[in-house]
Scaffold this active site. Sequence first.
Site, PDB file in Angstrom:
ATOM      1  N   ASP A  89      46.742 -31.567 -45.069  1.00 33.99           N
ATOM      2  CA  ASP A  89      46.270 -30.274 -44.577  1.00 33.99           C
ATOM      3  C   ASP A  89      44.739 -30.276 -44.665  1.00 33.99           C
ATOM      4  OD1 ASP A  89      45.539 -27.602 -44.271  1.00 33.99           O
ATOM      5  OD2 ASP A  89      47.285 -26.856 -45.350  1.00 33.99           O
ATOM      6  N   SER A 109      35.872 -23.481 -28.403  1.00 35.49           N
ATOM      7  CA  SER A 109      36.736 -22.821 -27.417  1.00 35.49           C
ATOM      8  C   SER A 109      35.865 -21.887 -26.586  1.00 35.49           C
ATOM      9  CB  SER A 109      37.812 -21.988 -28.118  1.00 35.49           C
ATOM     10  OG  SER A 109      38.463 -21.136 -27.199  1.00 35.49           O
ATOM     11  N   TYR A 115      40.407 -15.303 -34.091  1.00 33.01           N
ATOM     12  CA  TYR A 115      40.288 -16.662 -33.518  1.00 33.01           C
ATOM     13  C   TYR A 115      38.902 -16.834 -32.890  1.00 33.01           C
ATOM     14  CZ  TYR A 115      41.208 -20.748 -30.579  1.00 33.01           C
ATOM     15  OH  TYR A 115      41.148 -21.984 -29.975  1.00 33.01           O
ATOM     16  N   LYS A 151      35.845 -19.612 -33.719  1.00 31.86           N
ATOM     17  CA  LYS A 151      35.273 -20.567 -32.766  1.00 31.86           C
ATOM     18  C   LYS A 151      33.787 -20.281 -32.544  1.00 31.86           C
ATOM     19  CE  LYS A 151      38.905 -23.103 -32.258  1.00 31.86           C
ATOM     20  NZ  LYS A 151      38.905 -24.511 -32.727  1.00 31.86           N
TER      21      LYS A 151
END
Length: 243
Positions: free
Chosen positions: A53, A131, A144, A148
């Site tokens: 991880d 992104s 999110y 990014k």
Amino acid sequence: MVLTAVVTGAARGIGRCVVTRLRTAGYRVVAVDVSPAVSELAEDGWVVPVAADVSADATPGAVVGRAVAEFGRLDLLVNNAGRFLRRPILETTDDDFDAVFAVNVRPVFRFTRAALPHLVGSRGCVVNTASISGLVGIANQSVYAMTKGAVVQLTRQLAIECAGAGVRVNAVAPGAVDTEFMAEARRADPDPAASLAVTLGNHPIGRMSTPDEVARAIVFLASPQSSGITGTILSVDGGYIAR
Ligand SMILES: NC(=O)c1ccc[n+]([C@@H]2O[C@H](COP(=O)([O-])OP(=O)(O)OC[C@H]3O[C@@H](n4cnc5c(N)ncnc54)[C@H](O)[C@@H]3O)[C@@H](O)[C@H]2O)c1
């Protein structure tokens, strides 16, 4: 001289294509993923899979140490592992915030810090997977998008901080890419077909990118072909942010 790379999020999607492209380009690769499926990439003397991880405290140091121990050098770090969260902010919990930052941001900082001393030695590269969500506003992606945006800013920051040491730092900013990442998000949607139609309508080329199209951009940013490029966020988005 055989170049060596560490790629996170390597078991499937964009990361898996990056490993394939790097192998074609002659790199040795340490491929990291939380999924045990990463072991499928094993190639004696060429690809070392590590099932770990990226958010675990010990992972970045252990993985970079493994790359240097196995191959004697490190030329490229691809920070690609990531998770998505599409949720209105009023339904987004503190735990959601922590969980997405724990994978999308903290390991990017910690892997980069672990790798940099070796990248300085090899005058190597970092390529991050950001992104379009880190560049423009998109509804229902607040956490999110914040993660990014952090990756975008770390990329620019380190490009400047590391330029004198000969280390280039760039990122790709994909739009929608046809991977399980997007498929899982669509399955969670009340109307997956309508959601797909909206996604395609937002991309002027009328389709999602393939993971290999993103991988090719990553490998370009790692190659001497891009020797004059650092601090760039290269959109691979079928025209999304050009609209
Ligand atoms: N697919 C898209 O539309 C899209 C768009 C923009 C950006 N991105 C970014 O591209 C990157 C790769 O996405 P993808 O589409 O290939 O997704 P994917 O879900 O197909 O692959 C991501 C991989 O990362 C691994 N991973 C996730 N959490 C991890 C962790 N904690 N530790 C180690 N590995 C972990 C997963 O197991 C998986 O193999 C991500 O950073 C994502 O945010 C994807």
